[in-house]
Structures are given as C-alpha cells and as structure tokens.
Write an enzyme that holds these catalytic residues in place. Structure first.
Site, mmCIF file in Angstrom:
data_model
loop_
_atom_site.group_PDB
_atom_site.id
_atom_site.type_symbol
_atom_site.label_atom_id
_atom_site.label_comp_id
_atom_site.label_asym_id
_atom_site.label_seq_id
_atom_site.Cartn_x
_atom_site.Cartn_y
_atom_site.Cartn_z
ATOM 1 N N GLU A 65 0.938 -1.018 0.063
ATOM 2 C CA GLU A 65 0.494 0.220 -0.323
ATOM 3 C C GLU A 65 1.126 1.014 -0.123
ATOM 4 O OE1 GLU A 65 -2.280 -0.197 4.207
ATOM 5 O OE2 GLU A 65 -3.480 -2.189 2.876
ATOM 6 N N CYS A 99 24.721 43.073 9.722
ATOM 7 C CA CYS A 99 23.120 42.491 9.759
ATOM 8 C C CYS A 99 22.741 43.164 8.453
ATOM 9 C CB CYS A 99 23.230 43.201 11.327
ATOM 10 S SG CYS A 99 20.805 42.781 11.136
HETATM 11 S S1 IVH Z 1 -1.207 0.613 8.789
HETATM 12 C C1 IVH Z 1 -1.116 -1.305 12.914
HETATM 13 N N1 IVH Z 1 -0.702 1.372 6.649
HETATM 14 O O1 IVH Z 1 2.212 5.320 8.926
HETATM 15 C C2 IVH Z 1 -0.311 -0.709 12.037
HETATM 16 N N2 IVH Z 1 -0.034 2.764 8.552
HETATM 17 O O2 IVH Z 1 4.337 4.526 11.081
HETATM 18 C C3 IVH Z 1 -1.350 0.229 11.630
HETATM 19 N N3 IVH Z 1 0.629 5.041 7.572
HETATM 20 O O3 IVH Z 1 0.242 4.898 12.287
HETATM 21 C C4 IVH Z 1 -0.830 0.810 10.389
HETATM 22 N N4 IVH Z 1 -0.032 4.644 5.513
HETATM 23 O O4 IVH Z 1 -0.368 6.798 10.414
HETATM 24 C C5 IVH Z 1 -0.502 1.346 7.728
HETATM 25 N N5 IVH Z 1 -1.193 1.923 3.901
HETATM 26 C C6 IVH Z 1 -0.628 2.438 5.364
HETATM 27 C C7 IVH Z 1 0.120 3.769 6.165
HETATM 28 C C8 IVH Z 1 0.434 3.828 7.048
HETATM 29 C C9 IVH Z 1 0.464 5.992 6.473
HETATM 30 C C10 IVH Z 1 1.036 6.042 9.061
HETATM 31 C C11 IVH Z 1 -0.083 5.763 9.959
HETATM 32 C C12 IVH Z 1 0.939 4.590 11.004
HETATM 33 C C13 IVH Z 1 2.188 5.122 10.211
HETATM 34 C C14 IVH Z 1 3.607 4.255 10.998
#
Ligand code: IVH
Length: 668
Positions: A113, A406
């Site tokens: 993703e 400055c």
């Molecule tokens: S999964 C338990 N999927 O990245 C796992 N997170 O560095 C839950 N984020 O806190 C997160 N895109 O804010 C997931 N496709 C995606 C994401 C994603 C952005 C962010 C999210 C998370 C952070 C972790």
C-alpha cells in the site's frame, strides 16, 4: 406538507446528498453539478431548521461544522494505535521477508500500500453509524476529534450496504492534497499570515482547530487502510478493505496483493518514481501480510506489528541553479542564509528558495553563486540545499563570501562558541527582532491583545510603535485612518490594550520575552519574588534559590535587567498601570483547600480569562488542573456548554459537577 411527509422528505434528501458525496468525494465521479448539489443541501438545511425535532447528528448538513468552541476530550483506544517498523534499505526488507517465511512458510501473500504522509485517525462505527473519531495521541489515548472529522466529506457518517460488522474500528490517514495546500498558503500570503510548512502540518493544524466550521474550510480528506475488530468479514486484509470500499470508505486504488518479495520490490521501484504524479504526499510503501490468521500468529512487538513494515523513500532531490543568496534575520536575531534558485518542481510544489543553513555549511559544501545545486525537501517550509554538482561549475566562479554585518540594521554580527549561526546582537533596535518581541508580547498566552503579525508590521511601518511600551501610547485617532483599520477596529485595538493592564504579573513577566523565561518559569519567579522590584534586584545567588532556576535562566535575567533600555521599558509599562506584582487576591487565596486534588475545568465562563483565573485559583489552593476526567478527578467546575463526553464520563464515574459559584464557596 404533513410532519410525516416532512420527515420523509428530509430522509430522502439526506440519502440523496450522501450518495452525491460518495460519488464526488470517494469515487471522484460526480453525477450532478455543484449548483444542483448546493440546491439539495440548501433545501435540506431549510427543512431541518424549520423542523428542529428531526435533527440528526449524522445528517450531511452537519458536515459544515459549527462555530462553538469545542474541547477535545481524551479517549482511550480500545486497540492501541501502534506504529510501523521502517527501513530505507532493500536488505532489511529481505530480512523482513525471511522472518515472515519462518513463521508463515511459503504459503502467504503480501499487500503493498502507499504510505500516506498525514495523520492517523481511528473511526469507530456502531450499527453502521460513525460514533467517534480519535487521533493517535500517544498510541494509547488520543483526542476525540469527531466534530472535525465529520466535516470530511469522503468519510461516511452512515455506512452503505448491510454486511458491515455491528461494531468495528477503521484506521486511516487524514491528509491535505497538494492543490488544497497551495490554495491555503496562497490565502495566507494574501492575509500576511505565516505559511504552513507542508501538507502534513496543514492537516494536523486543521484537525485540531477548536471550531469545526473552520476545519470544514480546510478541505481535509482521508484514505483508510486498516480494519480493527474481532468480527471482520473475511480472513484477508485486502478483501476486507475492498468491502470497506463498498461501505463507503475511500480505499486506495493503488493497493496490490502480491505473491513474493520480488513483486514487492518492483512495486516499490514503480512508486518511487510514480509518486511524483500523485496529488498528495506519500513517504513510502507499507508491506503487510494479507492473511489475518497469519498476522495473528506473527503478532506484535511492543511498538509495532511483526506482520508489516514500511519502506521509506529517500527525500526527493532535484538540481537547479543558485542565482543569489539573501540573508534573513530571525526573531532572536539568528541569521539564515537563503538560496534564491531558478524555480524547479520538487515533490509537487514549485521551489524558488532553499535554506543554506549557516556559514559553515556553505563553506563545507563550497557553495558558490552560479553553481548547479541539489535541493531536497525535508519537513520544513523551505527545502534545503544539500550539495553542488561540481562537474557543472563555471571556471570563473569564486568562493562565497559570508556577510559580517546585519542586513537589516548594519550591526556587526556575532557568533557564540558552539553555535552554528551568526546573530545580530542589536536586540532592541533591529527591526525583525523588535517586531518579533512585540508579536510575542501581544500573543494570546502573554498579554492577549487583539492583533497579529500584520498589525504589528503595519504599526511598525507607520512608525507608531518601536517597542512594547509604545503600544500603550496608541490613540484611536492615529489608528483609524490607517489602511485596513476603521474607527471600530481602532477602538477595539485600544480597548484590548487597555484590558491587558489587568493581565496578572506572571503573564506580564512572560510577555517581556526574556530569553529562557517561559510560562512555567515566569510563574515560579512571580510566586517567589512577588513583585518586579524584588526580581530586578535579585543577584545570581538569590535567583538560584528559586526551585528549577538554573544558571542559564539566572544569567539571562541578570543580563536583561542590566540593560538600561529594558529597565526603561519596564518602568514605562509600570507607569501605564500593568501588573508588576502578585495580586492581593492571589495571595489571600493561597491556601491548601485542594491539596493533592485533581480538578477539571470545562465549558465557557464568559471570558477565556475567567477560565484561566479559575484554574489559577485551583493551583493556588494546592490543587492540580487536569484536562481529562478520570476516576482520580475530585470534581469538575463546569461553565456553559461543558464538553458532552466529559459530562458522560463524569456521570459514569459518579464525579460531581459543580458551578463556578459552588466552587468559590468551597474555596472560601
Ligand atoms: S498500517 C498496526 N498502512 O504510518 C499498523 N499505516 O509509521 C497500522 N500510514 O501510524 C498502520 N499509510 O499513520 C498503515 N497504508 C498504511 C499507511 C499507514 C500511512 C501511517 C500510519 C501509521 C504510520 C506508521
């Protein structure tokens, strides 16, 4: 129309409008014109206004937000919001893959993703209705931002279809697209307001606005990527998200289910280039194991799931020509060299300027005017110059000569040992430094005088203020004819300045903008010294007697009061009637009635000042002011429109809610 018909009509309109929201904001395939849409919404709003008994908090009419000042109560996450392990290296992905194989064997699939660069949000739905939206916070507890999240039109308030679990959480990322970000900054430039650093900061700011009608204007959006709950429809993460799409959520079209690491690496390679064409920021790719049962076997570490990881992209880098260098003087006098570049497209925005950090950095990289330089985007407003393409250097180029005076006031620059930046020591007369001091002085937490950067700039340009004390000489007559001012706003400003004379000593001390004297230190100093004369005459030893006052703070105070210009300003302010001693009420009220008790203050008390005063009284009586209601809360002092979730929590925990008058009685 009969009441039944009205109700029918309202319900049909709500359905119809949400259907158009879905078509427009989720599918990006509108089927009616904006005009027709507005007509439907107007019709709904007018029927709802005429028939308030049919009010529904999930009606699309509620998406415009409202201008009540809300409070964000803290909510515990039912499932903690963890982060992801991350890497920039292919080798570490290979290791990740081996660990997965150890547990899952060869029979598994990955889902890749986009990693959205925004703010994570967790939505709870019950019986198909949006119940709550909570930020990540510290992962265990976050802020309840439901009212603001409801203004995001791509988020369903009521789910479509009927195969969703009765109760579940869905997590995703709230973001602002490049085009909206550009538009918001354009408006800010026009209003002379400071620009937002990047879309992520813009989204964070918008989500935390106290007034949801303001959030509605920021056009936030959200993608969803994670379903949480014990009762999800299938055993596949990917398929569950496809279901979520049918329920009305915005789920990425770009996610892919893949069979092995080599396909994952191809996906990453593709998006490292292609991300430049996305209308929003991503900072990497998330790789997840698809099967929920395999996820469960892999489990979690204390910080992150073992079944997922993030591959982060290196910051984007472009080459362009350095045409000249200008020097900015910051609020504290720090000098920042800024590169003026031939405009170039970087991470979705046109870049014309970039930071050069300081003299050492310029010398180290041997950056010269006319060079082809590499520019990267970090988290800051302006990108940075990170290197020079020496192969493109002109033979007649000469090393860069750093400035020694400055650019704003001509004072010889200084550089302190161990500090990277030069600074202008002319604190009292260097224009950007004076303006910054005045802006701090009038700010909400300091003197709370109406006005901002633009007002200060104007008054300074017109020679009406050269220091903070000059504010108290301003007359309506000299203000009313200024551009952007009229009689009314001139009167308001003067009135607000007059009002500020009641601001308590500790905030006045903080407002003076003495280096290292923040709100907390100011409070401590005021409690200890009681008035400005005691404070001004205190020597190093005396100052060090105050708890938590170290060498840096003591020195800073001594230096400040050693400067006659500062003493003169303090004297002028004193003569104008500002508070320079701890107020009698505060002193008298100093008792221990609330010793060790935690008290919550919620709602409106006429003015924000009054609320602050109540909080002060609690502290002066030995109590602690807390923002969240827990079993340890002694009682809640409630004003008008107390936060609904706080009230609910208080009822649940059987905590008494008392009025301001009742509170004052207790204190007496
Ligand atoms: S999964 C338990 N999927 O990245 C796992 N997170 O560095 C839950 N984020 O806190 C997160 N895109 O804010 C997931 N496709 C995606 C994401 C994603 C952005 C962010 C999210 C998370 C952070 C972790």
């Amino acid at each position: 129309m009969s009441k039944t018909e009205v109700k029918q009509k309202i319900e049909t309109l709500r359905k119809e409008i949400e259907e158009h929201n879905f078509q427009y904001y989720v599918l990006a395939q509108p089927t009616i014109s904006d005009f027709e849409y507005d007509q439907l919404l107007k019709q709904l709003i007018s029927l709802e206004t005429e028939n308030p008994e049919f009010f529904n908090e999930n009606s699309p009419s509620q998406r415009v937000g409202n201008d009540h000042n809300q409070e964000f109560s803290q909510v515990e996450h039912q499932y903690p919001m963890l982060s992801l392990s991350n890497t920039y290296l292919e080798d570490e992905l290979i290791e990740f893959d081996s660990r997965i194989k150890k547990s899952a064997g060869d029979d598994f699939q990955y889902v890749c993703e986009l990693k959205y660069d925004g703010l994570s949000i967790s939505l709870t739905y019950e019986n198909g209705k949006l119940l709550r939206a909570v930020t990540r916070g510290d992962g265990t507890r976050g802020d309840d931002v439901t009212a603001n999240v409801k203004t995001i039109k791509s988020i369903p308030l009521i789910l479509r279809g009927n195969d969703f679990p009765q109760e579940f959480e869905i997590r995703g990322e709230i973001y602002i697209s490049h085009s909206v970000f550009e538009k918001l900054n354009q408006e800010r430039r026009e209003n002379n307001e400071p620009e937002l650093a990047n879309p992520r900061n813009a989204a964070a700011g918008a989500l935390k606005l106290l007034n949801s009608a303001e959030t509605a204007k920021r056009s936030l959006d959200a993608y969803f990527y994670y379903l949480v709950g014990g009762n999800l429809p299938t055993n596949s993460h990917f398929e569950n998200l496809q279901k979520a799409k049918n329920w009305g959520f915005k789920v990425s079209e770009h996610s892919k289910r893949l069979n092995n690491l080599s396909e994952v690496l191809d996906f990453i390679k593709f998006w490292d280039i292609e991300r430049k064409n996305l209308p929003f920021d991503i900072d990497g790719i998330v790789v997840k194991v698809d099967s929920l049962s395999q996820q469960e076997e892999l489990g979690f570490t204390s910080k992150s799931p073992r079944w997922a990881t993030a591959f982060k992209f290196k910051a984007e880098r472009v080459a362009t020509t350095l045409n000249s260098v200008v020097f900015q003087v910051g609020r504290t006098g720090a000098i920042t060299p800024v590169a003026e570049l031939t405009p170039v497209l970087l991470a979705g925005t046109m870049v014309k300027r970039a930071s050069l950090h300081n003299a050492d950095q310029i010398a180290l990289l041997d950056i010269r005017i006319g060079d082809t330089v590499f520019v990267e985007k970090g988290g800051e407003i302006i990108p940075k110059v990170v290197g020079v393409d020496l192969s493109k250097r002109n033979i007649d180029s000469i090393p860069f000569q750093y400035i020694d005076v400055c650019p704003e006031c001509g004072t010889i620059l200084k550089r302190l040992e161990g500090e990277a930046k030069h600074f202008c020591p002319n604190e009292a007369f260097c224009p950007p430094q004076i303006k910054a001091k005045i802006e701090h002085f009038i700010s909400r937490k300091a003197m709370n005088i109406a006005g901002g950067e633009a007002t200060v700039e104007l008054l300074f340009q017109k020679n009406l203020i050269k220091n903070i004390a000059d504010l108290y000489e301003l007359k309506v007559e000299e203000l009313e004819n200024l551009e952007r001012f009229g009689r009314k706003s001139a009167e308001n400003l003067v009135k607000s300045i007059e009002e500020s004379k009641k601001v308590p000593f500790e905030r006045v001390l903080f407002a003076l903008g003495i280096r290292h004297i923040g709100e907390t230190v100011a409070k401590k100093l005021v409690n200890y010294f009681k008035n400005i004369d005691n404070l001004m005459s205190a020597d190093f030893e005396k100052l060090s007697e105050v708890g938590d006052i170290g060498e840096t703070i003591a020195k800073s105070l001594i230096d400040f009061f050693k400067d006659e210009k500062n003493v003169e300003i303090v004297n002028r302010l004193k003569n104008k009637g500002l508070q320079f001693s701890i107020s009698q009420i505060n002193e008298n009220e100093k008792k221990n009635t609330l010793s060790g008790k935690s008290v919550v203050v919620s709602g409106n008390f006429g003015t924000p000042q009054r609320r602050k005063e109540i909080e002060q009284i609690i502290e002066l009586n030995g109590g602690k002011v807390s923002s969240s209601v827990t079993s340890k809360t002694a009682f809640i002092v409630a004003g008008e429109n107390m936060g609904a979730s706080k009230l609910e929590k208080a009822t649940q925990l059987d905590i008494s809610v008392i009025s301001e008058t009742e509170f004052l009685k207790i204190i007496e």
